[in-house]
Write an enzyme that holds these catalytic residues in place. Structure first.
Site, PDB file in Angstrom:
ATOM      1  N   GLU A 455      11.806 -83.214 -49.145  1.00 19.01           N
ATOM      2  CA  GLU A 455      11.420 -82.771 -50.485  1.00 19.01           C
ATOM      3  C   GLU A 455      11.256 -81.258 -50.554  1.00 19.01           C
ATOM      4  O   GLU A 455      10.201 -80.729 -50.937  1.00 19.01           O
ATOM      5  CB  GLU A 455      10.143 -83.483 -50.929  1.00 19.01           C
ATOM      6  CG  GLU A 455      10.321 -84.984 -50.981  1.00 19.01           C
ATOM      7  CD  GLU A 455       9.173 -85.721 -51.653  1.00 19.01           C
ATOM      8  OE1 GLU A 455       8.124 -85.121 -51.916  1.00 19.01           O
ATOM      9  OE2 GLU A 455       9.335 -86.936 -51.904  1.00 19.01           O
ATOM     10  N   GLU A 529      12.620 -92.459 -48.570  1.00 21.42           N
ATOM     11  CA  GLU A 529      11.193 -92.680 -48.800  1.00 21.42           C
ATOM     12  C   GLU A 529      11.061 -93.510 -50.056  1.00 21.42           C
ATOM     13  O   GLU A 529      11.616 -93.153 -51.096  1.00 21.42           O
ATOM     14  CB  GLU A 529      10.493 -91.327 -48.945  1.00 21.42           C
ATOM     15  CG  GLU A 529       8.996 -91.396 -48.777  1.00 21.42           C
ATOM     16  CD  GLU A 529       8.373 -90.005 -48.773  1.00 21.42           C
ATOM     17  OE1 GLU A 529       8.797 -89.144 -47.981  1.00 21.42           O
ATOM     18  OE2 GLU A 529       7.474 -89.792 -49.581  1.00 21.42           O
TER      19      GLU A 529
HETATM   20  C1  GAL Z   1       6.236 -87.846 -50.984  1.00 22.03           C
HETATM   21  C2  GAL Z   1       6.125 -86.967 -49.754  1.00 22.03           C
HETATM   22  C3  GAL Z   1       5.213 -87.585 -48.729  1.00 22.03           C
HETATM   23  C4  GAL Z   1       3.958 -88.050 -49.387  1.00 22.03           C
HETATM   24  C5  GAL Z   1       4.297 -89.038 -50.459  1.00 22.03           C
HETATM   25  C6  GAL Z   1       3.116 -89.670 -51.140  1.00 22.03           C
HETATM   26  O1  GAL Z   1       6.711 -87.185 -52.082  1.00 22.03           O
HETATM   27  O2  GAL Z   1       7.374 -86.782 -49.184  1.00 22.03           O
HETATM   28  O3  GAL Z   1       4.930 -86.645 -47.726  1.00 22.03           O
HETATM   29  O4  GAL Z   1       3.299 -86.954 -49.898  1.00 22.03           O
HETATM   30  O5  GAL Z   1       5.048 -88.364 -51.434  1.00 22.03           O
HETATM   31  O6  GAL Z   1       3.534 -90.525 -52.146  1.00 22.03           O
END
Ligand code: GAL
Length: 836
Positions: A455, A529
């Protein structure tokens, strides 16, 4: 021959024991990275392709600081054994550290000192002496006998320093300084030397750091081509001609040793290495009927061991170096997904941060193994090391267990996310950090791709594309066999970044699978993710949304801001996330998607979204103590469709809800299910297409029992029962092992139950652990994100009926340990553990 020679040629000695330590909240020595930088930068020279950095002449900074001197009296400092995380013992609410970083005191300067004994024979025979630090957070700088040796800023990378010029026979004073800013991370980073530390002694002519590279370019069940490159370093002052011989054995993954006789031998290669230089030898060999490495359950993670001997011109074996590797092929297929040895393997992955719950960042192999075992039980076959290099042992476990790893290095590039994160040193360090990371990890068959960022702020700009290309070319230069990717949460298909990556890694962009696929019909896509569903184990809030995914909010939307809890109906993500159900549906609608990495497998310290005043996350499928949330079972149901299982939620002890609607949901790998409330059917229902749970949303609570009977293909499949618990009456204790020794820990679960052994699901009794015999209690926890009792506390309130104690044996001890738990008004429990 070669294995026997190893002991006399190369030694790798753990120097984890007998350190002295002190932490300072304000700078005690007026040193800083800026002052040390010119001396630290050249430590990266092995990992820079361009102009090498020169160590300045003159006296280095810090050589006059008392802590580096042999005369300094450190007797009042804390004595400890590494791996060590100074922050994890607390207390919480450390000044200046917010919820994101876990409220623990990770900031400040830490000094570690040790007396390192080096026998005169090592000095007299001219051996080269290396210090290998697997990870120290952060900005580590090392002095030996009052001389600055060097350092390494990025706190998650492993690094080596050459102690030889400063070493003497007898006692040597080794001093290590680490320096942590307040705002260095978006999560709990840990603090100090939190991984293993080694002293490596070698002949001046030896295999270099990460000095072998093994690839398997052609693989079939009948034969495999194995290519090997060995890099030899010559610290002698004359050029050396050596022979390099490498034999391959089957690796016994249990013992880590070679099994049986030689499987194949690479042709011997001669190489002449100039004084002070490196030389490499390449060779190739065929292995017939190879035992391939692949993820269970359909494949087996077989491993091999390559034993490399370096022989000087008079025939003496001067070094023996072992490399574990696997024979396997991988392919990123745009339509079939990820392929291992020609078979499509759906990626059922999780993201994890590096902390190990109440142990903090201090690495422990058994704690990591316990995590991977639970994830495998759930049907997970992959791990994303978000967002930094893992401990080396994590990859050894992944190799052995067959867990595929998306190995990730950075959370930011040039534009930071926190004032003191890696962006401050990106320009000087991205190349050496990335080269050393890839070189360290590239022989692991478990590693399936490199993730060079998460990100990134630059993801949608032209700069994002150009930085990525530079990182990709570094990774390809070190390892052409794997692709590079990043985790993109906002970059769309028309960005330079999306065009450049080898795998389209999408964070939360479930709705964009189709547009990425049509733009890049030849590139594999995965959910790098997904989900970010929130919950606290055993907490159920009413009413329950009728939706299959609802943004967490106030009382009606799954959140309890007063007690800092989120409902475990597993339906409540933050605005950017989705319930597991919704992610499954999105993925099942796009069969070309290779799979997902769920945020997260385990809860972690820090980032307590949506309640920043708490201490630890709500994202985990498994809580911080390692207790399964209900969510575990929705993944198990989906990822292990052939495993008969059914799981009812919520618990069924609601004295305050008699007569009220209390929805019952069931996670099961079955296709049909019937719920019985006190023996009476509440209806038999079928799971519809794109549905992933059974729900009976109008059940009215009465004490008694719930039973679900599930069916698949017309036959009974699995059942589950929940009973109303009576008054709490006793403790029940179970250990994950009956014997411990060394750093192998026992994870001990205590449950508060009624007289019949039914867990009291809302019990919060204070439980006190005690240990007799040659061991001690390391920490306790209960998985409650809002529990601020320090982790080493011997007394821990149960949370939703459970508490955890972690026990370790004294160094070198043998005998029997008894662990006892007691709580006022309840009968106690104990277990015994054998030591040794
Ligand atoms: C994502 C990020 C993670 C964590 C997650 C929580 O955007 O990559 O490190 O912060 O959100 O939802």
């Amino acid at each position: 021959m070669s294995r026997a020679a190893a002991a006399t040629t190369r030694e790798r000695i753990s120097i984890n024991a007998d350190w002295k330590f002190s932490r300072f909240t304000s700078n005690p020595d007026s040193l800083s990275y800026d002052k040390l930088k010119a001396w630290v930068l050249p430590c990266a020279n092995d990992f820079i392709k361009g102009t090498k950095r020169q160590r300045p002449s003159g006296t280095p900074p810090g050589n006059d600081v008392n802590y580096v001197k042999s005369t300094f009296d450190d007797s009042s400092w804390e004595s400890l054994t590494l791996p060590h995380d100074w922050a994890v013992k607390g207390p919480f609410n450390a000044p200046g550290i917010g919820g994101g970083m876990g409220r623990l005191p990770s900031n400040g300067v830490g000094w570690y000192r040790q007396k390192l004994n080096i026998p005169s024979s090592d000095i007299d025979s001219g051996r080269t002496l290396f210090l290998d630090i697997d990870g120290a957070y952060s900005y580590a700088a090392v002095w030996l006998n009052g001389n600055l040796v060097g350092g390494w800023p990025y706190g998650y990378n492993s690094f080596r320093l050459d102690l030889t010029p400063y070493a003497k026979s007898g006692d040597n004073t080794l001093a290590i300084r680490v320096d942590n800013a307040l705002e260095s991370s978006r999560w709990y980073p840990g603090a100090g030397i939190y991984r293993n530390v080694w002293l490596v002694k070698v002949d001046p002519v030896h295999v270099g750091q990460y000095g072998t590279y093994i690839t398997t370019p052609i693989v079939s069940s009948s034969s495999a081509t194995v290519n090997l490159v060995v890099e030899v370093e010559n610290d002698k002052n004359t050029s050396q001609k050596v022979d390099v011989v490498t034999e391959i054995y089957v690796l016994d993954t249990g013992s880590g040793k070679a099994k049986g006789s030689v499987v194949a031998t690479f042709p011997t290669k001669s190489v002449t290495v100039a004084s002070g230089a490196k030389g490499s030898a390449s060779a190739s060999v065929e292995v017939s009927n190879p035992q391939l490495w692949g993820p269970p359950p359909k494949q087996t993670p077989n491993m091999y061991l390559a034993v490399t001997s370096v022989k000087s011109s008079d025939g003496t074996v001067v070094d023996v170096y072992e490399t574990r590797f696997g024979i396997r092929s991988i392919e990123y297929n745009a339509n079939k997904g990820f392929m291992v040895n020609g078979q499509a393997v759906r990626v059922n992955g999780v993201c994890n941060h590096h902390d190990l719950g109440s142990l903090g960042a201090a690495f422990n192999t058994r704690a990591a193994e316990r995590q991977l075992q639970m994830l495998q039980e759930m049907g997970s076959n992959a791990l994303r090391t978000s967002h930094n290099p893992p401990a080396p042992e994590m990859l050894e476990l992944a190799d052995r267990m067959g867990t595929m790893v998306l190995d990730e290095i950075f959370d930011c590039w040039r534009a930071g996310k926190r004032s003191s994160d890696f962006h401050l040193i990106f320009n000087d360090w991205h190349e050496p950090d990335l080269r050393s990371f890839v070189r360290r990890d590239r022989n692991h068959p478990s590693v399936i791709a490199w993730s060079v960022g998460n990100e990134l702020s630059e993801q949608s700009s032209a700069e994002g594309g150009s930085i990525f290309k530079e990182l990709q070319s570094i990774a390809k230069d070190e390892d052409p066999t794997r692709g590079s990717t990043v985790a993109m949460n906002s970059a769309g298909p028309n960005t330079d970044l999306a065009a450049a990556v080898d795998i389209e890694g999408l964070n939360y962009q479930d709705g964009a699978y189709g547009s990425f696929h049509s733009k890049f019909p030849n590139k594999m896509i995965w959910g790098s993710e997904t989900s970010s569903c929130l919950s606290t184990r055993g907490t159920y809030l009413f009413p329950v949304t009728k939706s299959n995914s609802e943004t967490v909010g106030g009382a009606n939307n799954g959140g309890d801001g007063t007690n800092l809890q989120v409902s475990a109906y597993e339906l409540y993500p933050p605005s950017w996330g989705s319930s597991p159900d919704r992610v499954f549906s999105a993925q099942d609608h796009s069969s070309f998607v290779a799979g997902e990495f769920v945020w997260t497998g385990f809860d972690y310290i820090g980032e307590p979204t949506p309640y920043d005043s708490a201490r630890s996350s709500y994202f985990g499928i498994i809580d911080l103590a390692g207790f399964k949330k209900d969510r575990f079972y929705i993944y198990q149901a989906h990822w292990r469709p052939d495993f008969p299982m059914a799981h009812i939620l919520p618990h069924w002890t609601w004295p305050d809800r008699v007569g009220q609607v209390t929805p019952v949901h069931v996670f099961s790998s079955a296709t049909e299910a019937e719920l019985f409330v006190n023996g009476k059917s509440a209806g038999r229902i079928k799971k519809g297409q794109y549905e992933y749970r059974f729900r009976w949303d109008s059940v009215v609570y009465q004490p008694g029992d719930l039973k679900v009977v599930t069916y698949k293909n017309g036959a009974e499949w699995a059942t589950d029962t929940k009973r109303t618990a009576g008054d709490a009456s006793k403790l029940n204790m179970t250990s994950d092992t009956t014997s411990i020794s060394g750093d192998k820990l026992a994870f001990i679960t205590v449950a508060v139950t009624d007289k019949d052994g039914v867990v009291s699901p809302r019990a919060s009794n204070a439980i006190t652990f005690s240990v007799t015999g040659p061991g001690f209690l390391v920490s306790t926890d209960n998985g409650n994100p809002a529990d601020f009792t320090v982790f080493p506390s011997k007394t821990r309130k149960a949370f939703s009926g459970l508490a955890l104690g972690i026990v370790r044996a004294n160094a070198g001890a043998s005998g029997t340990i008894t662990v006892t738990a007691s709580a006022s008004g309840l009968s106690g429990a104990s277990v015994t553990l054998n030591v040794g």
